[in-house]
Scaffold this motif. Structure first.
Motif, PDB file in Angstrom:
ATOM      1  N   UNK A 522       0.910  -1.000  -0.080  1.00 18.93           N
ATOM      2  CA  UNK A 522       0.099  -0.141   0.028  1.00 18.93           C
ATOM      3  C   UNK A 522       0.876   1.093   0.118  1.00 18.93           C
ATOM      4  N   UNK A 523       2.171   1.256  -0.537  1.00 15.85           N
ATOM      5  CA  UNK A 523       2.976   2.297  -0.611  1.00 15.85           C
ATOM      6  C   UNK A 523       2.031   3.710  -1.561  1.00 15.85           C
ATOM      7  N   UNK A 524       2.540   4.706  -0.940  1.00 15.78           N
ATOM      8  CA  UNK A 524       1.963   5.801  -1.587  1.00 15.78           C
ATOM      9  C   UNK A 524       2.309   5.966  -3.120  1.00 15.78           C
ATOM     10  N   UNK A 525       3.372   5.384  -3.614  1.00 16.24           N
ATOM     11  CA  UNK A 525       3.884   5.022  -4.939  1.00 16.24           C
ATOM     12  C   UNK A 525       3.206   3.850  -5.365  1.00 16.24           C
ATOM     13  N   UNK A 526       2.055   3.970  -6.118  1.00 18.86           N
ATOM     14  CA  UNK A 526       1.137   2.979  -6.164  1.00 18.86           C
ATOM     15  C   UNK A 526       1.977   2.109  -7.437  1.00 18.86           C
ATOM     16  N   UNK A 527       2.903   2.614  -8.246  1.00 20.71           N
ATOM     17  CA  UNK A 527       3.463   1.685  -9.098  1.00 20.71           C
ATOM     18  C   UNK A 527       4.552   0.797  -8.567  1.00 20.71           C
ATOM     19  N   UNK A 528       4.876   1.346  -7.437  1.00 24.70           N
ATOM     20  CA  UNK A 528       6.006   0.508  -6.932  1.00 24.70           C
ATOM     21  C   UNK A 528       5.359  -0.421  -5.822  1.00 24.70           C
ATOM     22  N   UNK A 529       4.001  -0.159  -5.322  1.00 25.64           N
ATOM     23  CA  UNK A 529       3.461  -1.063  -4.299  1.00 25.64           C
ATOM     24  C   UNK A 529       2.693  -1.992  -5.201  1.00 25.64           C
ATOM     25  N   UNK A 530       1.840  -2.885  -4.355  1.00 24.30           N
ATOM     26  CA  UNK A 530       0.981  -3.778  -4.954  1.00 24.30           C
ATOM     27  C   UNK A 530      -0.356  -3.819  -4.624  1.00 24.30           C
ATOM     28  N   UNK A 531      -1.155  -2.927  -4.867  1.00 23.06           N
ATOM     29  CA  UNK A 531      -2.600  -2.777  -4.590  1.00 23.06           C
ATOM     30  C   UNK A 531      -3.250  -3.938  -5.129  1.00 23.06           C
ATOM     31  N   UNK A 532      -2.856  -4.394  -6.204  1.00 21.30           N
ATOM     32  CA  UNK A 532      -3.572  -5.509  -6.684  1.00 21.30           C
ATOM     33  C   UNK A 532      -3.563  -6.732  -5.844  1.00 21.30           C
ATOM     34  N   UNK A 533      -2.431  -6.918  -5.013  1.00 22.27           N
ATOM     35  CA  UNK A 533      -2.108  -8.152  -4.105  1.00 22.27           C
ATOM     36  C   UNK A 533      -3.300  -7.669  -2.982  1.00 22.27           C
ATOM     37  N   UNK A 534      -3.423  -6.614  -2.499  1.00 24.71           N
ATOM     38  CA  UNK A 534      -4.381  -6.244  -1.497  1.00 24.71           C
ATOM     39  C   UNK A 534      -5.813  -6.765  -1.651  1.00 24.71           C
ATOM     40  N   UNK A 535      -6.033  -6.267  -3.219  1.00 24.17           N
ATOM     41  CA  UNK A 535      -7.469  -6.508  -3.473  1.00 24.17           C
ATOM     42  C   UNK A 535      -7.741  -7.974  -3.582  1.00 24.17           C
ATOM     43  N   UNK A 536      -6.735  -8.810  -4.259  1.00 20.87           N
ATOM     44  CA  UNK A 536      -6.862 -10.207  -4.240  1.00 20.87           C
ATOM     45  C   UNK A 536      -7.031 -10.912  -2.727  1.00 20.87           C
ATOM     46  N   UNK A 537      -6.307 -10.140  -1.875  1.00 18.89           N
ATOM     47  CA  UNK A 537      -6.523 -10.580  -0.417  1.00 18.89           C
ATOM     48  C   UNK A 537      -7.869 -10.492   0.053  1.00 18.89           C
ATOM     49  N   UNK A 538      -8.394  -9.285  -0.439  1.00 23.94           N
ATOM     50  CA  UNK A 538      -9.875  -8.834   0.087  1.00 23.94           C
ATOM     51  C   UNK A 538     -10.821  -9.958  -0.758  1.00 23.94           C
ATOM     52  N   UNK A 539     -10.623 -10.233  -1.985  1.00 23.42           N
ATOM     53  CA  UNK A 539     -11.444 -11.207  -2.691  1.00 23.42           C
ATOM     54  C   UNK A 539     -11.213 -12.444  -1.834  1.00 23.42           C
ATOM     55  N   UNK A 540     -10.185 -12.982  -1.409  1.00 26.37           N
ATOM     56  CA  UNK A 540     -10.102 -14.282  -0.873  1.00 26.37           C
ATOM     57  C   UNK A 540     -11.192 -13.996   0.592  1.00 26.37           C
ATOM     58  N   UNK A 541     -10.920 -13.165   1.319  1.00 22.44           N
ATOM     59  CA  UNK A 541     -11.721 -12.704   2.636  1.00 22.44           C
ATOM     60  C   UNK A 541     -13.138 -12.985   2.195  1.00 22.44           C
ATOM     61  N   UNK A 542     -13.701 -11.974   1.123  1.00 28.37           N
ATOM     62  CA  UNK A 542     -14.861 -12.303   0.655  1.00 28.37           C
ATOM     63  C   UNK A 542     -15.471 -13.357   0.398  1.00 28.37           C
ATOM     64  N   UNK A 543     -14.561 -14.410  -0.353  1.00 30.74           N
ATOM     65  CA  UNK A 543     -15.267 -15.713  -0.584  1.00 30.74           C
ATOM     66  C   UNK A 543     -15.183 -16.597   0.502  1.00 30.74           C
ATOM     67  N   UNK A 544     -14.240 -16.358   1.688  1.00 29.09           N
ATOM     68  CA  UNK A 544     -14.536 -17.118   3.138  1.00 29.09           C
ATOM     69  C   UNK A 544     -15.574 -16.659   3.827  1.00 29.09           C
ATOM     70  N   UNK A 545     -16.171 -15.151   3.560  1.00 26.83           N
ATOM     71  CA  UNK A 545     -17.309 -14.700   4.206  1.00 26.83           C
ATOM     72  C   UNK A 545     -18.411 -14.982   3.448  1.00 26.83           C
ATOM     73  N   UNK A 546     -18.436 -15.305   2.385  1.00 30.82           N
ATOM     74  CA  UNK A 546     -19.771 -15.802   1.604  1.00 30.82           C
ATOM     75  C   UNK A 546     -19.830 -17.500   2.001  1.00 30.82           C
ATOM     76  N   UNK A 547     -18.974 -18.141   2.352  1.00 30.85           N
ATOM     77  CA  UNK A 547     -18.862 -19.444   2.970  1.00 30.85           C
ATOM     78  C   UNK A 547     -19.687 -19.319   4.312  1.00 30.85           C
ATOM     79  N   UNK A 548     -18.919 -18.309   4.998  1.00 27.28           N
ATOM     80  CA  UNK A 548     -19.574 -18.202   6.473  1.00 27.28           C
ATOM     81  C   UNK A 548     -21.245 -17.770   6.216  1.00 27.28           C
ATOM     82  N   UNK A 549     -21.481 -17.000   5.346  1.00 27.22           N
ATOM     83  CA  UNK A 549     -22.887 -16.762   4.915  1.00 27.22           C
ATOM     84  C   UNK A 549     -23.683 -17.873   4.839  1.00 27.22           C
ATOM     85  N   UNK A 550     -23.135 -18.763   4.222  1.00 30.20           N
ATOM     86  CA  UNK A 550     -23.996 -19.978   3.944  1.00 30.20           C
ATOM     87  C   UNK A 550     -24.129 -20.691   5.173  1.00 30.20           C
ATOM     88  N   UNK A 551     -23.240 -20.756   5.880  1.00 32.19           N
ATOM     89  CA  UNK A 551     -23.325 -21.557   7.192  1.00 32.19           C
ATOM     90  C   UNK A 551     -24.192 -20.889   8.117  1.00 32.19           C
TER      91      UNK A 551
END
Length: 583
Positions: A522-551
């Motif tokens: 999450x560097x201020x220089x987004x060209x050196x950082x990896x916001x895409x990795x962070x979004x993929x992490x959120x996507x994974x958490x969203x998937x786990x949350x949906x499984x929790x929702x089904x439960x």
């Protein structure tokens, strides 16, 4: 019971309530939203310019302001339900918001109420004085208190005007009202992030803060004009909800060794005495001990009331506590979707580096891309209400088309898809920036259209529309009538909790990804950082949350399978949950 007599009074007095009151309520909410969100859009710039705050300090203050405004919704709902009544709660809340906006406008008008900007004193920056901060924080405090009363109570106050059990179309009217209420909120937010921001850019802060104050004055005035037409359900002042919930838990614990009976309803405590004898539900049967009369001479006063409310509670109190407990698992599934929405602010850093032209001479400001999300939200609600409901109801047999639980699930899926799409788009944007030699220049313009972000904004808008409306309907039906404002505030409090969780997540990822001298994701220089990795992490958490929702859905389904419906329960099973007795 008292509320039933009030409802009968409502139905027999056609001069009060009805659709004619709804414009006053919606206009009140719309003006309040335009004014409030219009102030929030550029507030960070005002704090940095006139209070010489750093970006981190200003962001922290605004984050606390947002969390406080949303967190106070629960307390505002409790006070409305049990002390003020929803009419006075909305009225007092609107006035409190108006006072806060006037104070904030005065900080722009009176030079002594804010610090001098750095440029005015040759780049020597003096911080704000204690008095200046006190005035600023008092304005934010008044607005937070106002939001805590208005936002959870306004939508339910409108439902009070339309509720008529004798009307066979009552449920359909309520569902339509909920949808159009949220649609008007979407339009109001669009005006806030476009018109108010434009006025602030063009005419400065004096006019930019004055216009929201004028709109808030019109909001208060409009609500008061409709006062003679409103149905004003009185607050239930005989008992306190929060204390009653604690009393129920304590009474059940004290009687943990008491034998439970499933047939003898005469030994159950009810208040008032003329209320119908109804058995408590079979969910969380251990709590039913709290309403069992063990010794009438010891447990009851001569008038039939409980001699010790910490040892004996009514069936209604027991059912209220059960309703809250049953709501918590489903409520917790909403956190992730709000985290996704809050984290979406990183898109501002991305769109700033991209071509934002829609047409050759029309460029969308980077901070205004949220308009696409709000537009999608508004269009979806209107489309679902007018087109999809008539079609889906023929196949599902439900008057609202899809159950609230189903719509909440659709919202979670759409939110996860939006974040995953953001990760893909950011990967492409970052690769192009590096290929064009902009790795060390985060402000360089990348040869890529920012319109690639429109689909994820639109998906996020659909997610909020389906999940938000569905969640409010779910809690509104699950809770007893006496807790209806709390049903609405659960959504708002969820956003406050999610803001806190989102902040913790951002700080944790920033710290963990930068250990060992590495560049933070999450560097201020987004060209050196990896916001895409962070979004993929959120996507994974969203998937786990949906499984929790089904439960969680399985949990509610098991509750439905194990209970028998009583006379106080609606016979029509419209959703995957039970409608509690409306006390």
């Amino acid at each position: 019971m008292e509320s039933e007599r009030e409802l009968l009074f409502v139905e027999e007095n056609p001069r009060k309530g009805g659709l004619r009151t709804i414009p006053f309520i919606i206009v009140n909410e719309s003006f309040e939203r335009v004014a409030s969100f219009g102030l929030q859009s550029k507030m960070i710039i005002y704090l940095m310019t006139y209070y010489n705050m750093s970006a981190a300090t200003g962001t922290s203050i605004l984050g606390l302001w947002n969390a406080l405004s949303n967190g106070l919704a629960l307390f505002g709902a409790i006070i409305a339900d049990f002390y003020l009544g929803r009419y006075r709660a909305v009225a007092y809340g609107s006035i409190s918001t108006l006072i806060g906006m006037i104070i904030l406008w005065l900080t722009a008008m009176i030079p002594q109420l804010k610090s001098l900007s750095c440029s005015e004193i040759h780049h020597v920056c003096n911080g704000p004085t204690t008095l200046q901060l006190a005035v600023l924080f008092s304005s934010l405090g008044f607005m937070s208190i106002g939001a805590g009363f208005v936002r959870p109570c306004s939508i339910i106050f409108g439902a009070d005007q339309l509720e008529n059990k004798k009307n066979p179309e009552n449920q359909r009217i309520l569902e339509s009202y909920f949808n159009w209420y949220y649609a008007s909120s979407g339009v109001s937010t669009i005006l806030a992030v476009t018109l108010i921001v434009y006025i602030q850019d063009l005419y400065g802060w004096k006019v930019g803060f004055g216009v929201p104050a004028i709109l808030m004055f019109l909001s208060v005035l409009t609500f008061q004009i409709g006062s003679p037409l409103y149905i004003k359900v009185k607050a239930k002042t005989t008992e306190n909800l929060v204390i009653g919930l604690f009393q129920t838990a304590v009474a059940a614990f004290r009687k943990r060794n008491t034998r439970l009976s499933s047939t003898n309803y005469d030994e159950l405590y009810r208040w008032p005495l003329e209320s119908e004898v109804l058995p408590p539900s079979k969910d969380f049967r251990c709590l039913n001990r709290a309403c069992i009369i063990e010794d009438p001479q010891r447990d009851l006063n001569p008038d039939g009331s409980a001699s010790n409310p910490w040892n004996l509670c009514s069936v209604e109190q027991v059912e209220s506590l059960k309703a809250l407990i049953k709501a918590l698992p489903m409520w917790s599934t909403c956190f992730m979707i709000f985290v996704d929405m809050n984290i979406f602010s990183f898109s501002l850093l991305q769109t700033k580096t991209m071509d934002r032209h829609i047409f050759p001479h029309l460029q969308v400001p980077a901070a205004s891309f949220s308009v696409f999300m709000i537009t999608a939200l508004t269009i979806w609600i209107a489309f679902y209400d007018r087109v999809l409901i008539p079609l889906l109801s023929k196949y599902t047999g439900q008057p609202r088309g899809l159950s609230p639980v189903t719509r909440m699930g659709i919202g979670l899926i759409a939110s996860g898809m939006s974040i995953a799409l953001s990760a893909i788009t950011e990967s492409i944007r970052r690769q192009r920036a590096i290929e064009e030699g902009h790795e060390d220049d985060p402000n360089a313009l990348v040869n890529m259209s920012a319109m690639w972000f429109v689909p994820q904004y639109a998906l996020l808008g659909v997610a909020e529309a389906t999940h938000g409306v569905g969640q409010v309907e779910f809690f509104y039906a699950l809770f007893p009538k006496s807790m209806s404002s709390i049903a609405s505030s659960m959504y708002t409090v969820g956003t406050a909790v999610s803001s806190l969780l989102g902040s913790i997540l951002v700080s944790s990822v920033d710290w963990l990804s930068s250990t060992g001298g590495k560049t933070s994701w999450l560097s201020s220089n987004i060209n050196q950082g990896h916001i895409d990795y962070f979004f993929w992490l959120l996507s994974f958490f969203s998937f786990l949350n949906f499984l929790y929702f089904l439960l969680v859905c399985r949990f509610y389904e098991s509750l439905n399978d194990g209970r028998s419906r009583s006379s106080h329960v609606a016979k029509e099973k419209e959703c995957d949950y039970r409608l509690l007795h409306e006390s």
